[in-house]
Design an enzyme around this catalytic site. Sequence first.
Site, PDB file in Angstrom:
ATOM      1  N   CYS A  76     -44.408  -7.069   5.499  1.00 34.73           N
ATOM      2  CA  CYS A  76     -43.949  -8.381   5.003  1.00 34.73           C
ATOM      3  C   CYS A  76     -44.325  -9.587   5.867  1.00 34.73           C
ATOM      4  CB  CYS A  76     -42.430  -8.386   4.837  1.00 34.73           C
ATOM      5  SG  CYS A  76     -41.756  -7.022   3.891  1.00 34.73           S
ATOM      6  N   HIS A 138     -41.136 -14.372   6.400  1.00 33.58           N
ATOM      7  CA  HIS A 138     -40.393 -13.113   6.544  1.00 33.58           C
ATOM      8  C   HIS A 138     -38.926 -13.272   6.152  1.00 33.58           C
ATOM      9  CE1 HIS A 138     -39.449  -9.161   7.698  1.00 33.58           C
ATOM     10  NE2 HIS A 138     -38.776  -9.480   8.780  1.00 33.58           N
ATOM     11  N   ASP A 315     -46.756  -9.509  -1.285  1.00 34.25           N
ATOM     12  CA  ASP A 315     -47.233  -9.540   0.109  1.00 34.25           C
ATOM     13  C   ASP A 315     -48.033  -8.305   0.519  1.00 34.25           C
ATOM     14  OD1 ASP A 315     -44.906  -8.043  -0.003  1.00 34.25           O
ATOM     15  OD2 ASP A 315     -43.933  -9.031   1.688  1.00 34.25           O
ATOM     16  N   HIS A 316     -47.906  -7.201  -0.195  1.00 31.84           N
ATOM     17  CA  HIS A 316     -48.686  -5.977   0.061  1.00 31.84           C
ATOM     18  C   HIS A 316     -48.342  -4.980  -1.026  1.00 31.84           C
ATOM     19  CE1 HIS A 316     -44.879  -4.556   1.447  1.00 31.84           C
ATOM     20  NE2 HIS A 316     -44.811  -5.606   2.235  1.00 31.84           N
TER      21      HIS A 316
END
Length: 475
Positions: A76, A138, A315-316
């Site tokens: 993140c 984050h 984010d991923h």
Amino acid sequence: MNYLKIVPLILLLIGSSTATKLIAQEKKPNVLFIAVDDLNDWAGYMGNNQTITPHMDALASQGTFFKSAHCQYAVCGPSRASVMSGMYYHSLGFGMEGSIQREDEEVVNAVKEKGSSLIYQYFADYGYKTMAAGKLLHHHVPEETVDVSHGRGSWDFNLDENGKKKRLNWFGSKGLLDWGPIHKPENEMSDYKAAEWAVDQLSQEHNKPFFLMTGFMRPHTPLYIQQKYLDMYPLDKIELPPYKADDYDDIPKAAEEVWNSYPDVPWAIKNNQWRKMLQAYMACITFTDTQVGKILDALEKSPYRDNTIVVLWSDHGFHMGEKSRFQKHTAWDRSTKVPLIIKDPRSSSINGIAKPVESNVQLIDLYPTLLELCGLPENKQVEGQSLVPLIKNPSLKWEHPAYTFRRGKYATVKYGSYRFTEYFDGSQELYNQENDPNEWNNLVHSSDEKYKAIIEDMKGLLQKPHAVLGYEQSK
Ligand SMILES: [Ca+2]
Ligand SMILES: [Ca+2]
């Protein structure tokens, strides 16, 4: 000559709807910036036939969606710092000490020290009103850096009678991973409240163009969600993702050990949990899709519908059993690949028909893309490439590699159909996704000489100027 007197006359002559359009064209477009936490590529529009995502599918059909977009860091905080700064995480100047998950203020300051600013701050400098809800960096964003903030919200847990977090299925680590029904009304979920807040902003009048950010926290773990969403995925109908029991026979030890404290597939099978985990993950995606839909509906009904660019990103990626993992972190496509949609309502002047882009692109490309779409000056510190040429022509030849780094662990690059990874100890992986989409066959061990040359070329990409520091820090 008095122009003020002439303008109303011109408006009368050309008719009021054309006049409104002319004025609207002069106005900078708004930006609706939607981040979804830990969303892999399982949306319907990406080709997944199980996950129910009608709102994201509709958005994708109205814009450009990228079938091979990759994060620059598969966890993140660093990924988000990278997206919001338009720079690789290693370029932000953080030392090697301490946690990689920096505080939001540290990211803002690091980018400032590099003579730049986060994307929404850059827009603010050019006259935009900035609004933020939910998980963006984050945590959230420092409140003093935006005009209006709703705050982050919190992970939604099940609590026992003493107010302590109650686990349902997974007790093996201190992380957030767990799955099952949540005993909390939907309208008390953080993501629900963030969506309502964004809807409210869209119902208001703004005297400047706006940059409205909403960051959803599901489907990040814990995968607790209302039973009604779980019921949309009957367990006996759920198809398992591809899995090969002996897949690890040809991978380096360093690949296995990137981050493996969560359950693996043998555990999930033995405990009869795999389908329940899939059910919970997909149910969380559908819940988030519902929240996204509320915002998109509000935009559609608002005066901003024709002048607001919408972006949706994650984010991923996330493994749901592929390569025996239930997590992110890894150097494989399941961790790096993200959904990315860009919709420009003025697209009749840009591309006309929505088409998928197959080329490899990076999340750091989002920053320069939005600047170009909104007609803002280029930010020289930004390390990504504007994707506007691909939005205009989705089949354009695009030669840029997509990188993902992890300090002390690995550096990996995707180029064409190949993925090459080098781990901290020098061990390597090479996959050709054209005929091996699951990354099962590590070509480093192939006796075919042609792969030796490809490995050298791919390693050369890791040593290019913007990448080389990340490559060095992976050791
Ligand atoms: Ca995440
Ligand atoms: Ca393998």
